[in-house]
Design a protein around this motif. Structure first.
Motif, PDB file in Angstrom:
ATOM      1  N   TYR A 189       0.589  -1.451  -0.137  1.00  0.00           N
ATOM      2  CA  TYR A 189       0.215   0.109  -0.517  1.00  0.00           C
ATOM      3  C   TYR A 189       1.038   1.155  -0.216  1.00  0.00           C
ATOM      4  O   TYR A 189       1.841   1.392   0.478  1.00  0.00           O
ATOM      5  N   THR A 208      -5.530  -7.703  -4.695  1.00  0.00           N
ATOM      6  CA  THR A 208      -5.499  -6.715  -4.529  1.00  0.00           C
ATOM      7  C   THR A 208      -6.275  -7.059  -3.441  1.00  0.00           C
ATOM      8  O   THR A 208      -6.923  -8.019  -2.997  1.00  0.00           O
ATOM      9  N   THR A 210      -6.880  -4.787   0.232  1.00  0.00           N
ATOM     10  CA  THR A 210      -7.524  -3.602   0.869  1.00  0.00           C
ATOM     11  C   THR A 210      -6.710  -3.079   2.470  1.00  0.00           C
ATOM     12  O   THR A 210      -6.824  -4.636   2.985  1.00  0.00           O
ATOM     13  N   ASP A 229      -8.937  -1.026  -7.404  1.00  0.00           N
ATOM     14  CA  ASP A 229      -9.643  -0.766  -6.004  1.00  0.00           C
ATOM     15  C   ASP A 229      -8.675   1.019  -5.831  1.00  0.00           C
ATOM     16  O   ASP A 229      -8.041   1.379  -5.013  1.00  0.00           O
ATOM     17  N   LEU A 250      -0.609   3.596  -4.594  1.00  0.00           N
ATOM     18  CA  LEU A 250      -1.550   2.482  -4.424  1.00  0.00           C
ATOM     19  C   LEU A 250      -2.279   2.343  -3.226  1.00  0.00           C
ATOM     20  O   LEU A 250      -1.943   3.094  -2.195  1.00  0.00           O
ATOM     21  N   PHE A 254      -0.953  -4.876  -3.484  1.00  0.00           N
ATOM     22  CA  PHE A 254      -0.866  -5.577  -4.692  1.00  0.00           C
ATOM     23  C   PHE A 254       0.039  -6.305  -4.802  1.00  0.00           C
ATOM     24  O   PHE A 254       1.019  -6.555  -4.173  1.00  0.00           O
TER      25      PHE A 254
END
Length: 648
Positions: A189, A208, A210, A229, A250, A254
């Protein structure tokens, strides 16, 4: 409209005061606002009557879309040359970036629908520069017009690049029958400027996750630009390679994976800037070491996770070499005298009467490896010494005013000894097949001859060699290569040995044959010897110190025929010569290959069988010298052309 008070400069230049700022051209994503002023002179005033500033410098929600794309789509309801089109933006025009050029979806039609885009439209997709009144104006990362301030690679405006680190690497696929895919790299991230290039038959795909734990996946099946995302992704697919770009930052973790699609290997090169998400944060002062009479207190530093906003173990901050832990601060405290009931405590200088706590360490442990890089460790503790000199352990925070000594360190980082093979010797024969030899030494990191190399990885010191020159055969049944001089030379070279660091049998040279002709015997001395690496000298050892079979100390020898008229070898002589050459017999042999042409065309003639030397494995014709250990088959003849010749 209301006017602000005129400045002295405005009156001198005959300009009226600047008016109030207009509404922003955008509500988010960076727009432009302007202010006007009026010339009060009947003559021309110097300078501009309009000025601009940026405004609404907050990010737009992802669903808002691109500002230039909104302006193109506004023309979808207007016919162009009698037809409706769905218009898409054409960005990054190098000649006129501030004109509104749009392309019809599904067609090659590109049209300039307006000479100027709306104020606040970005000149280029990867820049903060904006179009104002049809002209591209420079905008710094501080969102000020005309500013040259730029973001560093970490995305920090006017930063020094210390809040992120460059990650660069390469992945090579390793095909396996049990695996259909593999992980190339995990990109955390907040990373920026991500670029991956795959070369080969395989394919990339994305996964991905979150910060809330929501997972998603994209197969990257075709060239496209899309959001995943809330991160903008640009993917290009070519026949022999794939390119993935993500400008970032990002908004999720990922994971780039590879899906195997062919028998050939693929390689992936990647580069991105990874944020340093764990940073040191200085704490407040700890409680005073004494309630009265004078004490001390310290600050410390704790490792803070910027994503979760919580304190984590120090090892997370030590992971980044760029992270420098702040030094603790020390100050005196509670300097008031103690109450009478506790006695009077005099304040003394710490370094003389009350030494500060200090770090103490145990000796380093032995290195975990003798070469090639190992580690050794020790224990560190915080101790305090009282006035009487007694030392006792205390809490670690009391020693944090000085850096804690390392508890592990690398050791024996020099390379391990490795085998060094020298050049091959010439072949032991001048024609046909023989042997060649080389010296193999164990060399340490200083280039010195030493021990310690693994016998399992030692390169071989002899191998077969073939001299393409054909060997000429004399009248004898045996070829010249099998006669005594060649046989003796090859056998001596084959049984030769070099003294090494390991005890080994070392045979001396053979004595001369006991007879001058015919079959006799030879003897030699075999010693057990070792090379002393420090003195580079050879020492003799008892025979039982050497492992393995001991070389023979006596053998049969042949000095040639005793009669010059003899042209054939005896059975004993033949077996002697052929006994050490059986390895050739396993690979090469004589075979019949048809017959020669008839010696006569009529009246009766003969044909001779053709005998050739063949490689048994490849069935290819080989040089006759390679069949020296196989007895040549007898000559075969047959009659031919038996028809009578016509009369002359």
């Amino acid at each position: 409209s209301s006017r602000t008070a005129r400045s002295e400069e405005d009156r001198d230049s005959l300009w009226d005061a600047w008016g109030s700022w207009s509404e922003c051209s955008r509500t988010c994503g960076g727009g432009a606002s302007y202010s006007l002023r009026r010339c009060l002179s009947s003559k021309t005033c110097e300078g501009r009557n309009i000025r601009y500033r940026t405004c609404s410098n907050v990010d737009c929600p992802p669903e808002a879309g691109d500002f230039r794309a909104q302006q193109c789509s506004a023309h979808n309801d207007v016919k162009y040359q009698g037809q409706f089109y769905e218009w898409l933006p054409v960005s990054n025009d190098p000649d006129n970036p501030c004109s509104l050029k749009c392309q019809a979806r599904g067609a090659a039609l590109v049209v300039e629908l307006a000479p100027k885009v709306l104020d606040g439209t970005r000149c280029y997709t990867e820049s903060l520069d904006m179009c104002i009144s049809g002209l591209c104006q420079i905008v710094g990362c501080d969102h000020q017009l005309g500013s040259a301030v730029k973001e560093d690679n970490c995305g920090v405006c006017n930063g020094d690049g210390s809040t992120c680190r460059l990650v660069r690497g390469q992945y090579k696929s390793q095909l396996s029958a049990n695996k259909l895919d593999d992980t190339v790299v995990a990109i955390p991230y907040g990373s920026r400027q991500v670029r991956l290039v795959l070369k080969g038959p395989d394919h990339l795909y994305l996964e991905t996750k979150t910060l809330q734990g929501v997972k998603s996946e994209n197969s990257l099946s075709s060239t496209d630009s899309f959001l995943m995302d809330n991160s903008s992704i640009d993917f290009q697919k070519f026949p022999d390679k794939e390119i993935l770009r993500i400008s970032g930052p990002l908004t999720a973790d990922f994971t780039v994976k590879i899906r195997y699609a062919g028998a050939a290997d693929s390689s992936v090169q990647f580069i991105f800037y990874q944020p340093i998400i764990h940073r040191w944060r200085e704490t407040d002062f700890f409680p005073c070491s004494a309630s009265c009479g004078g004490g001390y207190q310290l600050t410390s530093a704790e490792c803070f996770d910027l994503r979760s906003n919580r304190v984590v173990a120090d090892q997370y901050c030590h992971y980044y070499p760029e992270n420098i832990k702040p030094k603790p601060k020390l100050q005196e405290c509670n300097l008031d005298p103690c109450p009478a009931s506790d006695g009077y405590k005099q304040i003394m200088p710490y370094d003389l009467y009350h030494p500060l706590p200090r770090w103490e360490s145990t000796p380093w442990t032995a290195c975990s490896s003798s070469c090639g890089g190992g580690i050794q460790s020790r224990s560190i503790s915080c101790v305090e010494e009282d006035i009487q000199g007694h030392i006792s352990p205390v809490e670690e925070w009391k020693c944090m005013y000085t850096p804690k000594m390392p508890v592990v360190q690398p050791c024996n980082v020099f390379d391990c000894p490795k085998w060094l093979a020298q050049e091959w010797s010439p072949c032991t024969v001048t024609c046909g097949q023989g042997l060649r030899y080389r010296v193999v030494l164990c060399i340490d990191h200083r280039g010195m001859h030493t021990g310690g190399c693994s016998p399992k990885t030692k390169p071989h010191i002899k191998e077969e060699c073939i001299v393409p020159t054909p060997c000429y055969k004399p009248k004898e049944k045996l070829p010249v290569e099998a006669k005594l001089p060649w046989y003796k030379q090859a056998q001596e070279l084959e049984e030769g040995a070099v003294v090494s660091e390991e005890p080994s049998f070392i045979p001396e040279s053979w004595s001369t044959c006991s007879v001058t002709c015919g079959v006799g015997s030879q003897v030699r001395l075999v010693k057990c010897q070792v090379l002393l690496s420090f003195s580079q000298s050879v020492a003799d050892l008892p025979i039982d110190e050497c492992e393995g079979p001991k070389p023979v100390s006596q053998r049969t020898c042949y000095s040639g025929p005793c009669s010059e008229e003899a042209t054939e070898y005896t059975r004993e002589e033949t077996e002697l010569l052929y006994s050490s050459l059986q390895e050739f017999d396993e690979l090469y042999d004589w075979e019949y290959e048809g017959f020669t042409e008839c010696s006569e065309s009529c009246g009766g003639g003969v044909q001779e069988a053709v005998v050739t030397c063949l490689n048994k494995q490849t069935r290819e014709t080989a040089d006759e010298t390679l069949c020296v250990t196989s007895r040549r088959p007898p000559q075969l003849l047959k009659t031919c052309s038996l028809d009578p010749c016509p009369p002359r």
